[in-house]
Each structure stands twice: as C-alpha cells, then as structure tokens.
Design a protein around this motif. Structure first.
Motif: not given
Length: 329
Positions: A165, A167-168, A171
């Motif tokens: 993950w 992309d997460q 963040r």
C-alpha cells in the motif's frame, strides 16, 4: 429454518440486531469507569467480547455473532474509549489493568467461567487474560491474531505493509519529517500527545486512516474521515500500547506462556490476506497451542466484517453453543 444464514454478504450471516437487557458503568478504580452491557439470554452460556484497537470500542454489530437464545453476551468498552471514561485517557491504562477489569466484570456479573471472543488486539488481550486466569476461560474464539511482538509492529509501521500500500503509506508518512521516519510509532507519539488537541486530532485521523485502509481485501484505499473523538481515542490508546510493546515483560511472551492454556480449547479464524496482522502469527499460535485449531479463510483480510471471517465466527460460536455443556458453559 436455522437462524444462521450461509449467504455471502457479511450482514446476512449474522443474527438479527438485539438490544441489551443490562447496561451499566462499572467503577474499576484508578479514576476509570467502564461501560458494560449484557444482551441475549440472561441464563445463557456467558461469553465476553473483547474489541480491538486498543481503543476501538465495542459496537452493536458485535452482539450479532451469537444466538441470542443460547448466549449471554457481555460487551464492554476498554479503558479510555467508547462510552468509558475518562475519554482518550492513557493514565492507569495498560494490558494488566484491562486483564484486571475483565476479572472485575466477571465477579460483578457472578460468572464462574466464560467463553472469550476477541479479534486483533482483542485476540491479544484474550490470550493474555487466559494465560493469567486459565481457570476462567472455557473457550477462546480468536480472529486476526496479533501477538504484540516487535516483528508485527515492524511489519505495519516499519515498511512491510507499505510495500503493498505505497500510496496510503505516503499519506501516513508525509506528515512526519523525513529524519523521524525511522520510528513512525515514536514520531506519531510525540504529536498524538502534544497537548494541542487540534494537532492530536489531525495525526489521530491519519493514524486511523492508515489502518482502516488496509482492513479489508475489498478496500479501495479511501476509508473516509474518521470522527474526531473516535480517532483521537483510538490513535492515542493504540500508540500508547505500541510504544510500550503491549506492556508485556518480554517479546514473544504470549507464545512463551502457551503451556498455561494447553487445556483450554479454542479456534483461530484468520484471513489469508490480512495486511494488518499477517497469518504468520496465527500459524505460530496454532503450532504451539495444543488445544487450538486454525481456520485460514481464503480471500479474506483483517476486518471482522469480512464475509468469510463472519461466516466462520458465526459457525464456530453456533457449534460451541450447541455443545456448551462440553465446555462447562
């Protein structure tokens, strides 16, 4: 027709919604009061439900994994979360305080032995409780096993899960200066306990979003914004426990002490593609627990609401309920 449904939607697999027949605030000392409820059959086989997090709180959906004619279902919000007070407090809040609280509930409700049902952190707490009070645990139903080891924390907060993950993770990590990213738990701890409620809430929501994004195999990576009060309690408590390594005396303590519950029967329900609590922990637990059986659920992740997870948990508790005399319930 049996009330249990084999349909593939998680909600259809559960028993109908029910309301509690008893709700109370229990003073457990140390400045804490915890919310406790009972539902189902007042004379039924007792089962205590341990929610995840730490800091997740219990929910009405958790009542629905048990036949209300067979089970006396006890749910409670652990210290600092849900309806327990003080909210988001980490003072006098350790694994051992929670173990003592479970015993206080058992004594207050005049229960001799009960089944213990818990997932994720709830599975951790169930195991620690059973190893501390093996005489009180008649059966363990565990889901998404977390053993509170450094290996597991490194997986989730040290780069393992981020490989799936990215992309997460971007963040989650971008809110921390690059120089601090070698220890994300410590970096978030400084901000979750800064004393600035606005900053604490911002980082709490980011902490919760990282976990919630990975909970289900069907996740699109956008869990939505978590309510501020819930996020702050969840993130502060979870981080507090992780900074302190679950308050266990040694890494691997749960597996080390499995001999204490060799006689306690139980079932482990584990999603094959659990990104929060990878299956190795469930496998290690089953390998060392003489009376435990592992059910690996194909095409399932971590969440209690995963259809395959719900199916197995309802099935297991139905069978235990049908044979409750065998377990001394």
């Amino acid at each position: 027709m049996d009330k249990f449904s084999g349909q593939k939607r998680a909600g259809a697999m559960l028993y109908p919604p029910i309301d509690p027949f008893d709700q109370r605030m229990l003073d457990v000392g140390d400045g804490h009061q915890i919310y406790v409820e009972q539902c189902g059959n007042p004379k039924g086989a007792p089962v205590v439900v341990l929610h995840g997090g730490p800091g997740g709180g219990c929910s009405p959906a958790m009542r629905r994994y048990f036949d209300p004619e067979v089970w006396r279902v006890i749910l409670f919000d652990q210290r600092g979360c849900g309806r327990s007070r003080p909210h988001a407090s980490t003072e006098n809040n350790t694994t051992w305080h929670l173990v003592a609280d479970i015993e206080r509930i058992r004594a207050a409700l005049d229960i001799d032995r009960w089944a213990v049902f818990g997932g994720s952190w709830g599975a951790t707490l169930a195991l620690v409780y059973a190893e501390t009070h093996p005489e009180a645990a008649a059966f363990l139903a565990l889901r998404g096993v977390f053993l509170a080891t450094q290996r597991e924390l490194d997986w989730f907060y040290g780069g393992g899960a981020s490989q799936f993950w990215p992309d997460q993770w971007a963040r989650f990590s971008k809110l921390v200066p690059e120089a601090e990213r070698g220890d994300m738990i410590a970096a978030y701890n400084r901000r979750l306990f800064s004393g600035d409620v606005k900053q604490e809430t911002r980082y709490a929501r980011a902490w919760a979003a990282w976990e919630n994004s990975l909970a289900s195999v069907e996740s699109d990576g956008n869990p939505g914004e978590t309510p501020a009060d819930y996020a702050r309690a969840f993130a502060r408590l979870e981080n507090h426990y992780f900074v302190n390594k679950g308050f266990l005396e040694a890494d691997g303590q749960i597996l080390r002490d499995l001999h204490k519950i060799d006689h306690v029967p139980g079932v482990i329900v584990q999603g094959r593609y659990d990104m929060i609590c990878p299956p190795k922990s469930a496998h290690d637990l089953a390998s060392g627990w003489r009376s435990g059986r592992l059910h690996m659920v194909r095409a399932a992740g971590h969440a209690l609401s995963e259809p395959g997870i719900s199916f197995e948990l309802v099935r297991v508790m139905r069978l235990v309920g049908q044979n409750r005399g065998t377990y001394g319930l």
